[in-house]
Design a protein around this motif. Sequence first.
Motif, short mmCIF file in Angstrom:
data_model
loop_
_atom_site.label_atom_id
_atom_site.label_comp_id
_atom_site.label_asym_id
_atom_site.label_seq_id
_atom_site.Cartn_x
_atom_site.Cartn_y
_atom_site.Cartn_z
N PRO A 238 59.35 46.38 29.83
CA PRO A 238 60.24 46.17 31.17
C PRO A 238 59.49 45.48 32.10
CG PRO A 238 60.10 48.52 30.36
CD PRO A 238 58.92 47.91 29.74
N TRP B 161 65.64 52.75 24.39
CA TRP B 161 64.57 51.79 25.14
C TRP B 161 64.54 52.14 26.60
CZ3 TRP B 161 65.07 48.04 29.11
CH2 TRP B 161 64.30 47.22 29.30
N THR B 162 65.62 52.23 27.31
CA THR B 162 65.43 52.73 28.64
C THR B 162 65.04 54.36 28.72
OG1 THR B 162 67.45 51.25 29.02
CG2 THR B 162 66.94 52.93 30.72
N VAL C 182 70.49 58.65 29.22
CA VAL C 182 70.70 57.43 29.80
C VAL C 182 72.19 57.07 29.43
CG1 VAL C 182 69.93 54.88 29.40
CG2 VAL C 182 68.39 56.44 29.48
N ALA D 69 69.43 47.77 33.03
CA ALA D 69 68.89 49.08 33.46
C ALA D 69 68.81 49.12 35.13
CB ALA D 69 67.79 49.42 32.86
N PHE E 65 62.83 53.10 35.21
CA PHE E 65 64.39 53.03 35.38
C PHE E 65 65.11 54.05 35.88
CE2 PHE E 65 63.58 50.22 31.74
CZ PHE E 65 63.88 48.89 32.24
N TRP F 116 67.68 43.00 29.49
CA TRP F 116 67.81 44.56 29.35
C TRP F 116 67.32 45.20 30.65
CZ3 TRP F 116 66.82 47.05 23.93
CH2 TRP F 116 67.58 46.37 22.92
N THR F 117 66.36 44.72 31.26
CA THR F 117 65.60 45.23 32.37
C THR F 117 66.62 45.03 33.46
OG1 THR F 117 63.13 44.77 31.68
CG2 THR F 117 63.70 44.95 34.15
#
Length: 501
Positions: free
Chosen positions: A498, A269-270, A286, A328, A277, A324-325
């Motif tokens: 995000p 996802w990142t 990542v 990251a 990110f 999650w944002t």
Amino acid sequence: MSVPPRPAALLCALTAAAALLPTAAPAAASARATATLAFAACPDSVPAPPAPDRVECGRLTVPLDRKHPSGPRIEIAVSRVPASGTPAERRGILLVNPGGPGGSGLPYAVTKRAKLPASVRRAYDVIGFDPRGVGHSTPVGCGAMGGLFSAPGPDPVPVGPRAERSYLDSQHRLADDCAAGAGTAALPYLSTEQTAYDMDAIRAALGEPRTSFLGVSYGTYLGAAYAAHFPHRVGRMVLDSVVGPWDWYDFDVLQARALLRARDTFFAWTAAHPDRFGLGNSSYAVRRSYLDARQGLAARPVDGFGPAEFDRAVYRALGRTERWTGLADGLRTYLTDRSVAGLRPAAAFDSPESRNYEAANRIVKCADGPGPTPREIVADIRRIRRLDPQPVLTGLEASACAYWHHRPGSRTPLGGPAAPPVLLVASAHDPVTPIEGARRLREVLPGSRLVVLDDDYSHGVFASRGNGCVDGTVAAYLVDGVVPEADTRCAGPGLPTPGKP
């Protein structure tokens, strides 16, 4: 909020009054006698609900050992937000538990109720309580817990025989600290099974014929234990984000593997948002950024933030996609300017509340059933590291049970054929309580139904994810007793967009 006491031995505090809460009428020595609850103002830890609702608190004395009702007694702190509907709409009481083991339920009656569908709020008095050993219910402490609260803590992922011996030694010291802090004689009675009896004491004290229950995470284990012991007292029971009917250590290992899958999803996802990110445009890139951050903190911790603190932050973030944002962003901030501000949690890990939580967590898990052997722990860590050399082992909490000073001879019974149909709720990709737990628990709760939120990766579903299909299905069950004809699948939200930097 008052600071929970940390007695040298829990038994010394069993007959002492708990501060801040009004006293219930003393219970008689007979197991058949029923205490009553007197409600008054709540401690500061309980927030006020929106007007015109009100919250009130009381306490109930119960036996330390339900088999010896005339022996030492402890106090259980209880909160209540009355139903907002008419008498004709009322369905009784809805006990709620937020999880853990070790989570405080006293404020949860307010915070969870605020998220419930309006029909449920109108139908039920929502009842919260601090389980025995937690918060205002004769809280336990384990002191240093084998160095758990050291900052920075040692690397929690042992690599090689020497590190493995050090890891086992820390678990041994944790068990010794809990025996000294809580008192060896009290350890067997701070169990889920005993808490299930406390739940029924609350029901009786409130004069209710049935207990309806909403349990999340560990609360599902507690609810299943109540159904095993009091099947004919169960009203409507919702078990959300289900812990399966395993020994706690086996569950912890299952969770560690699920976290690897969730982290891989996070990496992908990142990588799908490289401009946002700046951690790489592939899962591999990542992951490399992630490992660079962890290895950098292991080599040179920043302001007491090292690999143990890093893993705790990752563990917390993986459980809810809305975090999650922040994870990251925290990784990028550390890699660019060596700041851990974006990774460090707002609440201090060594706060009195956290210390109580961590102590109660281990004590309950080790009271609920047999623990692993040291050899099994090392073998499982090696197996997990073969899946991924850098796993997140923060959730292996039951490892300390290998050295526990009281070893239960049997596991806490869960479920049973006499219980009425129960509604199980699960996120399809929950890494904290993998969906396998719901499927396995359903096997010991005949007639129950499973509501699954597809394409979702978070822990906690009902009145949490904002999904109309899930919330409507559960509300219909709680208010009108509508049991779905078959398992229900609801369309989930997918991975998040995000947030802005």
